[in-house]
Scaffold this motif. Sequence first.
Motif, PDB file in Angstrom:
ATOM      1  N   GLY A   1       0.596  -1.204   0.197  1.00 33.11           N
ATOM      2  CA  GLY A   1       0.144  -0.053  -0.034  1.00 33.11           C
ATOM      3  C   GLY A   1       0.815   1.097   0.318  1.00 33.11           C
ATOM      4  O   GLY A   1       1.795   1.259   0.168  1.00 33.11           O
ATOM      5  N   GLN A   2       0.235   2.695   0.443  1.00 35.82           N
ATOM      6  CA  GLN A   2       0.776   3.443  -0.016  1.00 35.82           C
ATOM      7  C   GLN A   2       1.424   3.593   1.584  1.00 35.82           C
ATOM      8  O   GLN A   2       1.978   3.345   2.189  1.00 35.82           O
ATOM      9  N   ARG A   3       2.956   4.584   1.439  1.00 38.72           N
ATOM     10  CA  ARG A   3       4.169   4.565   2.304  1.00 38.72           C
ATOM     11  C   ARG A   3       4.249   6.114   2.719  1.00 38.72           C
ATOM     12  O   ARG A   3       3.811   6.612   1.941  1.00 38.72           O
ATOM     13  N   TYR A   4       3.623   6.335   4.213  1.00 41.60           N
ATOM     14  CA  TYR A   4       4.340   7.570   4.769  1.00 41.60           C
ATOM     15  C   TYR A   4       4.918   7.729   5.541  1.00 41.60           C
ATOM     16  O   TYR A   4       6.200   6.787   6.339  1.00 41.60           O
ATOM     17  N   PHE A   5       5.199   8.699   5.533  1.00 38.98           N
ATOM     18  CA  PHE A   5       6.171   9.091   6.879  1.00 38.98           C
ATOM     19  C   PHE A   5       5.001   9.076   8.009  1.00 38.98           C
ATOM     20  O   PHE A   5       3.606   9.926   7.775  1.00 38.98           O
ATOM     21  N   CYS A   6       5.254   8.968   9.202  1.00 41.26           N
ATOM     22  CA  CYS A   6       4.645   8.809  10.312  1.00 41.26           C
ATOM     23  C   CYS A   6       5.942   9.247  11.242  1.00 41.26           C
ATOM     24  O   CYS A   6       6.390   9.085  11.852  1.00 41.26           O
ATOM     25  N   ALA A   7       4.419  10.397  12.110  1.00 38.09           N
ATOM     26  CA  ALA A   7       5.476  11.258  13.069  1.00 38.09           C
ATOM     27  C   ALA A   7       4.661  10.813  14.055  1.00 38.09           C
ATOM     28  O   ALA A   7       3.446  10.643  15.121  1.00 38.09           O
ATOM     29  N   TYR A   8       5.177  10.442  15.275  1.00 42.70           N
ATOM     30  CA  TYR A   8       4.741  11.172  16.880  1.00 42.70           C
ATOM     31  C   TYR A   8       5.299  12.538  17.168  1.00 42.70           C
ATOM     32  O   TYR A   8       6.370  12.646  17.362  1.00 42.70           O
ATOM     33  N   ILE A   9       4.016  13.119  18.555  1.00 42.15           N
ATOM     34  CA  ILE A   9       4.246  14.297  19.013  1.00 42.15           C
ATOM     35  C   ILE A   9       3.183  14.475  20.297  1.00 42.15           C
ATOM     36  O   ILE A   9       2.537  13.476  20.547  1.00 42.15           O
ATOM     37  N   GLY A  10       4.967  14.583  21.073  1.00 46.26           N
ATOM     38  CA  GLY A  10       4.128  14.342  22.280  1.00 46.26           C
ATOM     39  C   GLY A  10       3.515  15.703  23.155  1.00 46.26           C
ATOM     40  O   GLY A  10       5.096  16.861  23.002  1.00 46.26           O
ATOM     41  N   ARG A  11       2.961  15.805  23.765  1.00 46.06           N
ATOM     42  CA  ARG A  11       3.084  16.620  24.036  1.00 46.06           C
ATOM     43  C   ARG A  11       2.767  17.627  26.141  1.00 46.06           C
ATOM     44  O   ARG A  11       1.948  16.526  26.554  1.00 46.06           O
ATOM     45  N   TRP A  12       3.845  17.895  26.387  1.00 46.85           N
ATOM     46  CA  TRP A  12       3.289  18.597  28.508  1.00 46.85           C
ATOM     47  C   TRP A  12       1.942  19.851  28.593  1.00 46.85           C
ATOM     48  O   TRP A  12       1.964  20.187  27.940  1.00 46.85           O
ATOM     49  N   ASP A  13       1.688  18.935  29.887  1.00 49.45           N
ATOM     50  CA  ASP A  13       0.818  19.831  30.377  1.00 49.45           C
ATOM     51  C   ASP A  13       1.180  21.181  30.668  1.00 49.45           C
ATOM     52  O   ASP A  13       1.111  21.801  30.591  1.00 49.45           O
ATOM     53  N   GLU A  14       2.907  20.814  31.068  1.00 51.28           N
ATOM     54  CA  GLU A  14       2.979  22.770  31.414  1.00 51.28           C
ATOM     55  C   GLU A  14       3.683  23.502  30.537  1.00 51.28           C
ATOM     56  O   GLU A  14       3.811  24.996  30.673  1.00 51.28           O
ATOM     57  N   ARG A  15       3.369  23.358  28.968  1.00 51.06           N
ATOM     58  CA  ARG A  15       3.739  23.687  27.897  1.00 51.06           C
ATOM     59  C   ARG A  15       2.572  24.623  27.446  1.00 51.06           C
ATOM     60  O   ARG A  15       1.462  23.902  27.749  1.00 51.06           O
ATOM     61  N   ASN A  16       2.527  26.113  26.793  1.00 42.68           N
ATOM     62  CA  ASN A  16       1.778  27.078  26.898  1.00 42.68           C
ATOM     63  C   ASN A  16       1.527  26.657  25.239  1.00 42.68           C
ATOM     64  O   ASN A  16       2.079  27.379  24.520  1.00 42.68           O
ATOM     65  N   TYR A  17       0.678  25.949  24.930  1.00 44.51           N
ATOM     66  CA  TYR A  17       0.590  25.524  23.284  1.00 44.51           C
ATOM     67  C   TYR A  17      -0.173  26.733  22.857  1.00 44.51           C
ATOM     68  O   TYR A  17      -1.328  26.548  23.572  1.00 44.51           O
ATOM     69  N   ARG A  18      -0.214  26.812  21.353  1.00 41.19           N
ATOM     70  CA  ARG A  18      -1.061  28.124  20.724  1.00 41.19           C
ATOM     71  C   ARG A  18      -2.182  27.342  20.035  1.00 41.19           C
ATOM     72  O   ARG A  18      -3.298  27.704  20.338  1.00 41.19           O
TER      73      ARG A  18
END
Length: 396
Positions: free
Chosen positions: A325-342
Amino acid sequence: MNFIFISPQFPDCYRHFCQRLKENGVTVLGIGDCAYDLLHPELKEALTEYYRVNDMENYDEMLRAVAYFTFHYGKIDYLESNNEYWMEQDARLRQDFHITTGLQPEDMRKFKHKSAMKAYYAKASIPTARYHLLDNCEGALKFAHLVGYPIVAKPDNGVGAAGNMVLRSDEDVYRLCGMELDSQYILEEFVSGDVSAFDGIVNSKGEILFCANHVTTISIMDMVQKHGPMYYSVMQDVPWDMLEAGKAVLKAFGLKKRSFHLEFFRLTEAKEGLGNVGDIVGLEVNMRPAGGYTPDMINYASSADYYQLWADMICYDEAHHFYDGQRYFCAYIGRWDERNYRHTMDEIRARYGWRIKDCGRLKGILEGTMGDDFLIGVSSSAEERDEMIAYSLEEW
């Protein structure tokens, strides 16, 4: 075929190994410390029987559990946890019950001790960082002055990044020497490079049935210890030089009929004795599937089923399922509670739609090590992947 799966409930995705074994006609028997009622319904369905122990560290309890299954089901053909933490206990249980289809206690040193791995990388003609087994401050300082600061200190027989430290001065060395360490430590010269892992499955002839490559371009210790940006990605394809290096290392170790997770550095700075920018340097080996959600990420990237391919290796010694099948790039992204993400998690999911394959709140041992919340997303190009990572981790 009778297969005992040790701790089949952790990590949660390991239930898929049991499911695929059952679908291949295997009698799957589980041993763990989790109450049966708390097991995932799919795992309950996959297991013929489950034996709960109070403490998996108690070898007598584990011994009795295997003996129970042997008495009720006959000869045990395989015993496996696919887990680095239980590898030595798995080997001991195999030896005690004459199960020859897996690693034995005499194999443990080369697969578990970072210092012992060096010789096998050398046999594969893959350079590794210079090292020193911590004995006393005098020896540690002599090594540090030889290779220069910073140096990395970590348990010689350790799991993941647990206990790892970066020493930047003589004072740090004195501090380490004054600590009460519960295991032998190894000191290594610092290598500037991206961590590039070669993951896959080999059969009884040592032939690769399936492989993939995942890359971490930022410091794992900074991610875990400082809660810095947390991400890594499975690549769309395995680079040819990584494939050749991986094959050479597997041959040097003589690995057969098992999952593997081989770690390398790809140099971002030239280092005398190791190579030029872009060259491959050996780091360490783990003879089990990659940790966390990586098996699922490999599936998303390859449009494959790692769990099925592993079960095919166990049952048939070859792949009986093929994927194109189709091949992709696959990313894991972790987010921390203490960070103020936009951007909120909902905004990220809305922006990328079907490309977000999984997301949620981390639980158990992964909580606080790979983020508090996580996202797994696919993309058709490295540029799309990098944009997804940047958007998800952008802060105010």
